[in-house]
Design an enzyme around this catalytic site. Structure first.
Site, PDB file in Angstrom:
ATOM      1  N   HIS A 168      42.389  20.937 -27.938  1.00 25.26           N
ATOM      2  CA  HIS A 168      43.375  22.017 -28.074  1.00 25.26           C
ATOM      3  C   HIS A 168      42.913  23.194 -27.212  1.00 25.26           C
ATOM      4  O   HIS A 168      41.777  23.644 -27.335  1.00 25.26           O
ATOM      5  CB  HIS A 168      43.467  22.496 -29.520  1.00 25.26           C
ATOM      6  N   HIS A 173      41.731  14.521 -28.423  1.00 31.61           N
ATOM      7  CA  HIS A 173      42.495  15.573 -27.761  1.00 31.61           C
ATOM      8  C   HIS A 173      41.793  16.910 -27.934  1.00 31.61           C
ATOM      9  O   HIS A 173      41.149  17.164 -28.939  1.00 31.61           O
ATOM     10  CB  HIS A 173      43.948  15.635 -28.256  1.00 31.61           C
TER      11      HIS A 173
END
Length: 195
Positions: free
Chosen positions: A183, A181
């Site tokens: 950010h 992921h």
């Protein structure tokens, strides 16, 4: 401090009222001083970059969560996929999210524990071994480029004055969810160095 009347009821004297007022004042000042201390620049860092005790404690919690996630990942079935994550639950619709973007390959949503005024996570919809960036394969280069492109599109739209992209990798990188992921952080002046 007070006296009891003939009926057994408690009467406050002016001295006891003053004492209670002093105690309440002292407690209020203690609370205010504690709040000021927790948010003060206790490490004396220049340029307004303060590292407060509360942010240090939050960082400690995140590091502990990352260590626990790394251990769970290492203890999983060793197929490279790792254990099911919160992102799997979001992608399946089992858990709701505040969706910002979605296409065939990427999904983006607002972080439930934001570390900046704008904090959005961009994830691949199919994990396919991408538990962390260091596990990326050569055949995933286009997907990685697409995720970065999506992240910058979101960053430019949500944070026109600038933003930061962060990818945590592994235990020492404080990765707490083993599903790659990105950010997207912004909405304020970011400090440097970041960690």
């Amino acid at each position: 401090v007070g006296t009891f009347g003939e009926e057994g009821t408690h009467r406050l004297t002016s001295k006891s009222l003053r004492m209670r007022a002093y105690i309440l004042l002292w407690l209020s000042l203690t609370v205010l001083a504690t709040q000021a201390f927790l948010t003060a620049n206790v490490w004396g860092l220049p340029n307004g970059n303060s590292k407060s005790i509360s942010s240090t404690l939050a960082m400690s919690d995140e590091v502990e969560a990352a260590a626990a996630a790394a251990e769970a990942y290492q203890n999983s079935d060793k197929d490279g996929a790792g254990p099911s994550t919160v992102f799997d639950k979001i992608l399946s619709g089992e858990w709701s999210s505040d969706k910002v973007y979605e296409d065939d390959e990427a999904f983006a949503f607002r972080d439930i524990s934001p570390q900046a005024p704008t904090h959005i996570l961009v994830i691949p919809k199919k994990r396919d071994g991408l538990t962390q960036l260091s596990n990326a394969r050569e055949d995933q280069k286009a997907l990685l480029g697409h995720l970065i492109y999506v992240a910058q599109e979101i960053g430019a739209k949500e944070c026109p004055d600038g933003f930061r992209l962060v990818i945590n990798d592994g235990k020492d990188g404080a990765q707490s969810v083993y599903h790659l992921h990105i950010h997207v952080l912004g909405g304020k002046q970011m400090g440097w160095p970041p960690g």
